[in-house]
Design a protein around this motif. Structure first.
Motif, PDB file in Angstrom:
ATOM      1  N   HIS A  78      46.368  39.594  47.214  1.00 41.89           N
ATOM      2  CA  HIS A  78      46.809  40.954  46.923  1.00 41.89           C
ATOM      3  C   HIS A  78      45.921  41.601  45.859  1.00 41.89           C
ATOM      4  N   ASP A  86      42.758  42.621  47.516  1.00 44.65           N
ATOM      5  CA  ASP A  86      42.977  43.828  48.312  1.00 44.65           C
ATOM      6  C   ASP A  86      43.004  45.067  47.424  1.00 44.65           C
ATOM      7  N   ARG A  87      43.686  44.949  46.278  1.00 44.92           N
ATOM      8  CA  ARG A  87      43.716  46.088  45.353  1.00 44.92           C
ATOM      9  C   ARG A  87      42.315  46.381  44.816  1.00 44.92           C
ATOM     10  N   ARG A 136      40.208  49.760  45.248  1.00 39.87           N
ATOM     11  CA  ARG A 136      39.683  50.461  44.068  1.00 39.87           C
ATOM     12  C   ARG A 136      38.195  50.760  44.234  1.00 39.87           C
TER      13      ARG A 136
END
Length: 398
Positions: A175, A178-179, A183
Protein backbone atom coordinates in the motif's frame (compact mmCIF):
# COMPACT_ATOMS: atom_id res chain seq x y z
CA UNK A 1 10.27 8.63 -10.91
CA UNK A 2 11.12 7.69 -14.48
CA UNK A 3 13.97 5.22 -14.54
CA UNK A 4 14.83 6.07 -10.98
CA UNK A 5 15.35 3.55 -8.24
CA UNK A 6 15.54 3.92 -4.47
CA UNK A 7 16.68 1.73 -1.64
CA UNK A 8 13.82 -0.50 -0.78
CA UNK A 9 15.43 -2.17 2.09
CA UNK A 10 18.09 0.32 2.97
CA UNK A 11 20.74 -2.38 3.36
CA UNK A 12 23.06 -2.20 6.31
CA UNK A 13 22.64 1.57 6.50
CA UNK A 14 19.06 1.27 7.82
CA UNK A 15 20.12 0.66 11.40
CA UNK A 16 17.02 2.43 12.70
CA UNK A 17 14.55 0.15 10.94
CA UNK A 18 11.94 -1.44 13.24
CA UNK A 19 12.85 -5.00 12.17
CA UNK A 20 16.53 -4.38 12.91
CA UNK A 21 15.69 -2.86 16.30
CA UNK A 22 13.43 -5.81 17.08
CA UNK A 23 16.18 -8.29 16.24
CA UNK A 24 18.58 -6.35 18.47
CA UNK A 25 16.07 -6.26 21.34
CA UNK A 26 15.46 -10.02 21.14
CA UNK A 27 19.19 -10.66 21.12
CA UNK A 28 19.75 -8.53 24.21
CA UNK A 29 16.85 -10.04 26.12
CA UNK A 30 16.61 -13.66 24.97
CA UNK A 31 20.22 -14.72 24.52
CA UNK A 32 21.18 -14.15 28.20
CA UNK A 33 17.91 -15.80 29.27
CA UNK A 34 18.72 -18.89 27.24
CA UNK A 35 22.23 -19.13 28.65
CA UNK A 36 20.98 -18.79 32.22
CA UNK A 37 18.40 -21.53 31.62
CA UNK A 38 21.15 -23.86 30.42
CA UNK A 39 23.26 -23.61 33.57
CA UNK A 40 20.42 -23.54 36.08
CA UNK A 41 17.81 -26.11 37.02
CA UNK A 42 17.91 -29.54 38.61
CA UNK A 43 19.93 -31.06 35.75
CA UNK A 44 22.03 -28.29 34.18
CA UNK A 45 23.73 -28.96 30.86
CA UNK A 46 27.42 -29.88 30.79
CA UNK A 47 30.09 -27.44 29.71
CA UNK A 48 30.63 -28.86 26.16
CA UNK A 49 26.89 -28.82 25.53
CA UNK A 50 26.56 -25.29 26.93
CA UNK A 51 29.29 -24.06 24.57
CA UNK A 52 27.70 -25.78 21.59
CA UNK A 53 24.24 -24.41 22.32
CA UNK A 54 25.61 -20.93 23.02
CA UNK A 55 27.19 -20.92 19.57
CA UNK A 56 23.96 -22.11 17.94
CA UNK A 57 21.88 -19.51 19.78
CA UNK A 58 24.33 -16.76 18.79
CA UNK A 59 24.21 -17.87 15.14
CA UNK A 60 20.41 -17.86 15.23
CA UNK A 61 20.31 -14.31 16.54
CA UNK A 62 22.88 -13.20 13.96
CA UNK A 63 20.73 -14.71 11.23
CA UNK A 64 17.78 -12.59 12.38
CA UNK A 65 19.86 -9.54 11.34
CA UNK A 66 21.03 -11.14 8.08
CA UNK A 67 17.40 -11.90 7.19
CA UNK A 68 16.73 -8.17 6.81
CA UNK A 69 19.00 -8.19 3.74
CA UNK A 70 19.07 -11.86 2.66
CA UNK A 71 15.82 -13.41 3.88
CA UNK A 72 15.92 -16.71 1.96
CA UNK A 73 19.54 -17.56 2.78
CA UNK A 74 19.08 -16.60 6.43
CA UNK A 75 15.88 -18.65 6.73
CA UNK A 76 17.51 -21.73 5.17
CA UNK A 77 20.47 -21.61 7.56
CA UNK A 78 18.22 -20.84 10.53
CA UNK A 79 16.09 -23.89 9.69
CA UNK A 80 19.20 -26.04 9.85
CA UNK A 81 20.15 -24.50 13.19
CA UNK A 82 16.67 -25.24 14.52
CA UNK A 83 16.95 -28.89 13.47
CA UNK A 84 20.21 -29.12 15.42
CA UNK A 85 18.56 -27.47 18.44
CA UNK A 86 15.63 -29.88 18.20
CA UNK A 87 18.00 -32.85 18.43
CA UNK A 88 20.21 -31.51 21.20
CA UNK A 89 18.94 -31.63 24.79
CA UNK A 90 19.03 -28.69 27.15
CA UNK A 91 18.85 -28.52 30.93
CA UNK A 92 16.28 -30.82 32.62
CA UNK A 93 15.70 -32.66 29.33
CA UNK A 94 13.97 -29.76 27.61
CA UNK A 95 14.77 -29.65 23.85
CA UNK A 96 17.17 -26.83 23.07
CA UNK A 97 14.75 -25.65 20.40
CA UNK A 98 12.32 -24.66 23.18
CA UNK A 99 14.68 -22.08 24.67
CA UNK A 100 13.88 -18.35 24.36
CA UNK A 101 16.50 -17.67 21.67
CA UNK A 102 14.54 -19.86 19.25
CA UNK A 103 12.14 -16.92 18.84
CA UNK A 104 14.77 -15.38 16.54
CA UNK A 105 13.77 -18.03 14.00
CA UNK A 106 10.35 -16.41 13.76
CA UNK A 107 11.98 -13.17 12.62
CA UNK A 108 13.71 -15.01 9.77
CA UNK A 109 10.40 -16.56 8.71
CA UNK A 110 8.65 -13.18 8.83
CA UNK A 111 11.27 -11.56 6.60
CA UNK A 112 10.75 -14.22 3.93
CA UNK A 113 7.00 -13.52 3.96
CA UNK A 114 7.55 -9.75 3.79
CA UNK A 115 10.23 -9.58 1.12
CA UNK A 116 9.63 -12.58 -1.12
CA UNK A 117 6.73 -13.94 -3.16
CA UNK A 118 3.52 -15.31 -1.67
CA UNK A 119 4.51 -18.86 -2.74
CA UNK A 120 7.85 -18.64 -0.92
CA UNK A 121 6.03 -17.29 2.13
CA UNK A 122 3.73 -20.31 2.15
CA UNK A 123 6.78 -22.55 1.77
CA UNK A 124 8.39 -20.91 4.79
CA UNK A 125 5.17 -21.50 6.74
CA UNK A 126 5.22 -25.19 5.80
CA UNK A 127 8.87 -25.52 6.85
CA UNK A 128 8.08 -23.85 10.17
CA UNK A 129 5.14 -26.19 10.86
CA UNK A 130 7.31 -29.20 9.97
CA UNK A 131 9.93 -27.94 12.42
CA UNK A 132 7.28 -27.70 15.15
CA UNK A 133 6.36 -31.34 14.50
CA UNK A 134 10.02 -32.41 14.72
CA UNK A 135 10.44 -30.62 18.05
CA UNK A 136 7.34 -32.21 19.58
CA UNK A 137 8.30 -35.69 18.34
CA UNK A 138 11.69 -35.25 19.98
CA UNK A 139 9.96 -34.26 23.26
CA UNK A 140 7.60 -37.26 23.38
CA UNK A 141 10.07 -39.40 25.32
CA UNK A 142 10.41 -36.91 28.18
CA UNK A 143 6.90 -35.39 28.58
CA UNK A 144 3.33 -36.52 29.04
CA UNK A 145 1.16 -36.77 25.87
CA UNK A 146 -1.05 -33.85 26.85
CA UNK A 147 2.05 -31.69 27.33
CA UNK A 148 3.39 -32.77 23.96
CA UNK A 149 0.11 -31.94 22.22
CA UNK A 150 -0.04 -28.57 23.95
CA UNK A 151 3.55 -27.94 22.86
CA UNK A 152 2.69 -28.79 19.25
CA UNK A 153 -0.37 -26.52 19.19
CA UNK A 154 1.57 -23.69 20.82
CA UNK A 155 4.51 -23.94 18.40
CA UNK A 156 2.25 -24.08 15.33
CA UNK A 157 0.32 -21.09 16.67
CA UNK A 158 3.56 -19.09 17.03
CA UNK A 159 4.62 -20.02 13.49
CA UNK A 160 1.23 -18.96 12.14
CA UNK A 161 1.31 -15.68 14.06
CA UNK A 162 4.74 -14.86 12.63
CA UNK A 163 3.46 -15.68 9.14
CA UNK A 164 0.35 -13.50 9.57
CA UNK A 165 2.49 -10.60 10.82
CA UNK A 166 4.65 -10.98 7.72
CA UNK A 167 1.60 -10.95 5.46
CA UNK A 168 0.26 -7.80 7.13
CA UNK A 169 3.62 -6.09 6.82
CA UNK A 170 3.84 -7.10 3.18
CA UNK A 171 0.38 -5.62 2.50
CA UNK A 172 1.31 -2.44 4.35
CA UNK A 173 4.45 -2.04 2.23
CA UNK A 174 2.49 -2.69 -0.96
CA UNK A 175 0.00 0.00 0.00
CA UNK A 176 2.87 2.38 0.77
CA UNK A 177 4.42 1.62 -2.63
CA UNK A 178 1.08 2.26 -4.31
CA UNK A 179 0.79 5.60 -2.54
CA UNK A 180 4.35 6.43 -3.54
CA UNK A 181 3.69 5.62 -7.20
CA UNK A 182 0.53 7.71 -7.11
CA UNK A 183 2.53 10.57 -5.58
CA UNK A 184 5.13 10.29 -8.33
CA UNK A 185 2.50 10.31 -11.06
CA UNK A 186 0.80 13.31 -9.46
CA UNK A 187 4.10 15.20 -9.27
CA UNK A 188 4.83 14.44 -12.93
CA UNK A 189 1.34 15.51 -13.95
CA UNK A 190 1.64 18.74 -11.96
CA UNK A 191 5.03 19.48 -13.52
CA UNK A 192 3.64 18.93 -17.00
CA UNK A 193 0.58 21.06 -16.26
CA UNK A 194 2.79 23.85 -14.91
CA UNK A 195 4.95 23.79 -18.02
CA UNK A 196 1.94 23.64 -20.34
CA UNK A 197 0.13 26.44 -18.49
CA UNK A 198 3.17 28.70 -18.42
CA UNK A 199 3.97 28.02 -22.07
CA UNK A 200 0.41 28.86 -23.01
CA UNK A 201 0.49 32.11 -21.05
CA UNK A 202 3.76 33.18 -22.66
CA UNK A 203 3.33 31.87 -26.18
CA UNK A 204 -0.37 32.53 -26.76
CA UNK A 205 -0.15 36.24 -25.94
CA UNK A 206 3.14 36.74 -27.79
CA UNK A 207 1.98 34.90 -30.91
CA UNK A 208 -1.22 36.93 -30.99
CA UNK A 209 0.74 40.18 -30.89
CA UNK A 210 3.27 38.95 -33.46
CA UNK A 211 0.57 37.83 -35.91
CA UNK A 212 -1.27 41.13 -35.59
CA UNK A 213 1.89 43.17 -36.11
CA UNK A 214 3.03 40.97 -39.00
CA UNK A 215 -0.31 41.59 -40.75
CA UNK A 216 0.19 45.32 -40.27
CA UNK A 217 3.68 45.09 -41.68
CA UNK A 218 2.50 43.12 -44.71
CA UNK A 219 -0.42 45.49 -45.37
CA UNK A 220 1.64 48.70 -45.27
CA UNK A 221 4.95 47.48 -46.66
CA UNK A 222 4.41 49.56 -49.84
CA UNK A 223 2.09 52.38 -48.77
CA UNK A 224 3.78 53.21 -45.45
CA UNK A 225 7.22 51.56 -45.17
CA UNK A 226 7.92 53.33 -41.87
CA UNK A 227 4.79 51.89 -40.22
CA UNK A 228 5.64 48.48 -41.65
CA UNK A 229 9.15 48.69 -40.19
CA UNK A 230 7.75 49.67 -36.77
CA UNK A 231 5.38 46.70 -36.88
CA UNK A 232 8.16 44.28 -37.79
CA UNK A 233 10.29 45.73 -34.99
CA UNK A 234 7.48 44.88 -32.57
CA UNK A 235 7.38 41.33 -33.99
CA UNK A 236 11.11 40.92 -33.36
CA UNK A 237 10.98 42.33 -29.84
CA UNK A 238 7.93 40.27 -28.93
CA UNK A 239 9.57 37.12 -30.27
CA UNK A 240 12.68 37.75 -28.18
CA UNK A 241 10.59 38.37 -25.08
CA UNK A 242 8.67 35.15 -25.70
CA UNK A 243 11.93 33.22 -26.09
CA UNK A 244 13.27 34.62 -22.81
CA UNK A 245 9.96 33.74 -21.16
CA UNK A 246 10.09 30.16 -22.41
CA UNK A 247 13.64 29.84 -21.11
CA UNK A 248 12.42 31.06 -17.76
CA UNK A 249 9.69 28.42 -17.67
CA UNK A 250 12.24 25.61 -17.72
CA UNK A 251 14.80 27.60 -15.73
CA UNK A 252 15.57 27.08 -12.06
CA UNK A 253 14.81 30.44 -10.51
CA UNK A 254 12.13 33.08 -10.90
CA UNK A 255 14.49 35.57 -12.57
CA UNK A 256 15.74 33.01 -15.11
CA UNK A 257 14.30 34.94 -18.09
CA UNK A 258 16.99 37.57 -17.54
CA UNK A 259 19.75 34.92 -17.63
CA UNK A 260 21.27 33.46 -20.81
CA UNK A 261 21.01 29.75 -21.59
CA UNK A 262 23.68 28.21 -19.34
CA UNK A 263 26.93 26.91 -20.80
CA UNK A 264 28.63 23.77 -19.52
CA UNK A 265 31.14 25.83 -17.53
CA UNK A 266 28.26 27.12 -15.38
CA UNK A 267 27.92 23.65 -13.83
CA UNK A 268 31.47 23.72 -12.49
CA UNK A 269 30.70 27.16 -11.07
CA UNK A 270 27.62 25.71 -9.33
CA UNK A 271 29.82 23.03 -7.77
CA UNK A 272 32.25 25.70 -6.67
CA UNK A 273 29.34 27.63 -5.17
CA UNK A 274 28.39 24.85 -2.73
CA UNK A 275 31.95 24.40 -1.47
CA UNK A 276 32.37 25.53 2.14
CA UNK A 277 34.02 24.60 5.40
CA UNK A 278 31.23 22.01 5.88
CA UNK A 279 31.08 20.75 2.28
CA UNK A 280 33.97 19.47 0.19
CA UNK A 281 32.88 19.61 -3.46
CA UNK A 282 34.86 18.61 -6.55
CA UNK A 283 34.13 18.72 -10.28
CA UNK A 284 35.80 16.35 -12.76
CA UNK A 285 35.24 16.42 -16.53
CA UNK A 286 36.41 13.54 -18.73
CA UNK A 287 36.42 13.07 -22.49
CA UNK A 288 36.24 15.55 -25.35
CA UNK A 289 33.53 18.08 -24.65
CA UNK A 290 30.70 18.10 -27.16
CA UNK A 291 27.60 20.24 -27.63
CA UNK A 292 24.16 20.10 -26.05
CA UNK A 293 21.15 22.00 -27.27
CA UNK A 294 19.74 24.82 -25.16
CA UNK A 295 16.94 22.77 -23.60
CA UNK A 296 19.35 20.00 -22.64
CA UNK A 297 21.78 22.46 -21.04
CA UNK A 298 18.97 24.00 -18.99
CA UNK A 299 17.76 20.56 -17.90
CA UNK A 300 21.29 19.43 -17.04
CA UNK A 301 22.02 22.47 -14.93
CA UNK A 302 18.68 22.13 -13.14
CA UNK A 303 19.35 18.44 -12.44
CA UNK A 304 22.86 19.02 -11.09
CA UNK A 305 21.72 21.89 -8.87
CA UNK A 306 18.83 19.79 -7.55
CA UNK A 307 21.20 16.89 -6.78
CA UNK A 308 23.64 19.24 -5.04
CA UNK A 309 20.80 20.79 -3.04
CA UNK A 310 19.53 17.38 -1.93
CA UNK A 311 23.02 16.23 -0.95
CA UNK A 312 23.35 19.24 1.36
CA UNK A 313 19.75 19.39 2.60
CA UNK A 314 19.43 15.72 3.55
CA UNK A 315 22.84 15.12 5.16
CA UNK A 316 24.59 16.47 8.21
CA UNK A 317 27.99 18.17 7.92
CA UNK A 318 30.78 17.45 7.23
CA UNK A 319 30.02 15.98 3.81
CA UNK A 320 31.82 15.30 0.54
CA UNK A 321 30.24 15.73 -2.91
CA UNK A 322 31.78 14.81 -6.25
CA UNK A 323 30.39 15.74 -9.68
CA UNK A 324 31.74 13.78 -12.64
CA UNK A 325 30.95 14.69 -16.23
CA UNK A 326 31.90 12.07 -18.82
CA UNK A 327 31.60 12.79 -22.55
CA UNK A 328 31.17 10.07 -25.15
CA UNK A 329 30.44 10.33 -28.89
CA UNK A 330 26.69 9.86 -28.30
CA UNK A 331 25.90 11.36 -24.90
CA UNK A 332 27.16 13.07 -21.77
CA UNK A 333 26.76 11.35 -18.39
CA UNK A 334 26.87 13.53 -15.28
CA UNK A 335 27.09 11.79 -11.91
CA UNK A 336 26.61 13.50 -8.54
CA UNK A 337 27.92 11.39 -5.62
CA UNK A 338 27.69 12.28 -1.95
CA UNK A 339 29.15 10.30 0.95
CA UNK A 340 26.15 10.66 3.27
CA UNK A 341 27.95 13.16 5.47
CA UNK A 342 27.78 12.60 9.23
CA UNK A 343 24.29 11.10 8.94
CA UNK A 344 20.82 12.04 7.83
CA UNK A 345 19.85 15.69 8.00
CA UNK A 346 16.49 17.16 8.86
CA UNK A 347 13.68 15.92 6.64
CA UNK A 348 11.71 18.60 4.87
CA UNK A 349 8.10 18.44 3.64
CA UNK A 350 7.76 17.22 0.08
CA UNK A 351 11.10 15.40 0.09
CA UNK A 352 11.44 13.56 -3.21
CA UNK A 353 9.30 15.92 -5.30
CA UNK A 354 12.40 17.77 -6.52
CA UNK A 355 13.91 14.55 -7.84
CA UNK A 356 10.65 13.67 -9.56
CA UNK A 357 10.45 17.03 -11.30
CA UNK A 358 14.13 16.82 -12.21
CA UNK A 359 13.70 13.38 -13.79
CA UNK A 360 10.65 14.51 -15.74
CA UNK A 361 12.48 17.56 -17.06
CA UNK A 362 15.48 15.46 -18.13
CA UNK A 363 13.16 12.93 -19.77
CA UNK A 364 11.39 15.69 -21.71
CA UNK A 365 14.67 16.48 -23.54
CA UNK A 366 15.46 12.85 -24.32
CA UNK A 367 17.59 12.02 -21.29
CA UNK A 368 17.39 9.58 -18.40
CA UNK A 369 17.89 9.91 -14.64
CA UNK A 370 18.80 7.27 -12.07
CA UNK A 371 19.11 7.68 -8.30
CA UNK A 372 20.67 4.86 -6.29
CA UNK A 373 22.02 4.50 -2.74
CA UNK A 374 25.79 4.43 -2.48
CA UNK A 375 27.74 2.08 -0.25
CA UNK A 376 28.32 2.40 2.61
CA UNK A 377 26.31 5.65 2.68
CA UNK A 378 25.14 8.50 0.50
CA UNK A 379 23.48 8.65 -2.92
CA UNK A 380 24.46 8.49 -6.57
CA UNK A 381 22.43 10.56 -9.04
CA UNK A 382 23.26 10.00 -12.72
CA UNK A 383 21.93 12.14 -15.60
CA UNK A 384 22.45 11.08 -19.21
CA UNK A 385 21.68 13.45 -22.11
CA UNK A 386 22.19 13.01 -25.86
CA UNK A 387 24.81 15.11 -27.61
CA UNK A 388 24.34 17.19 -30.73
CA UNK A 389 26.08 15.48 -33.63
CA UNK A 390 28.74 17.26 -35.61
CA UNK A 391 26.44 17.70 -38.61
CA UNK A 392 23.71 19.40 -36.52
CA UNK A 393 23.85 23.08 -35.51
CA UNK A 394 22.61 24.48 -32.24
CA UNK A 395 19.36 25.62 -33.82
CA UNK A 396 18.51 22.04 -34.80
CA UNK A 397 19.00 22.51 -38.57
CA UNK A 398 21.51 20.61 -40.73
Amino acid sequence: MPETRSAAGGGWRSIGRPDVLLAAALTIVLLPSSLLALVQGERPAGTPLVLTLTLLFAVLHALSFVAVRLPLAAFAVASGVMVALAVLPGADGVPAAMYPSSAAYLLCLTQVVIQRSRLLGLGALAVGVLGAVIITVRAMADFEPQVVWGMLVGLIALICVAWVIGVLQRLRRQHADDRGRARVQQAIAEERMRINRDLHDVVAHSMTVMIAQAEVGRAYVRDDPEASARAMSVVVDTGRDALRGMRGIVGVEADAPREPVPEIDVISADVEGVRSIETAATFVEEGKRGELDAAARIALRHAVREALTNAIRHTAAPRRIEVRMQWSPEHVATTVIDDGGAGAGDESPGAGIGLIGMAERVRSVGGTTTALPAEPAGWIVRIELPRIHADTRMDGTT
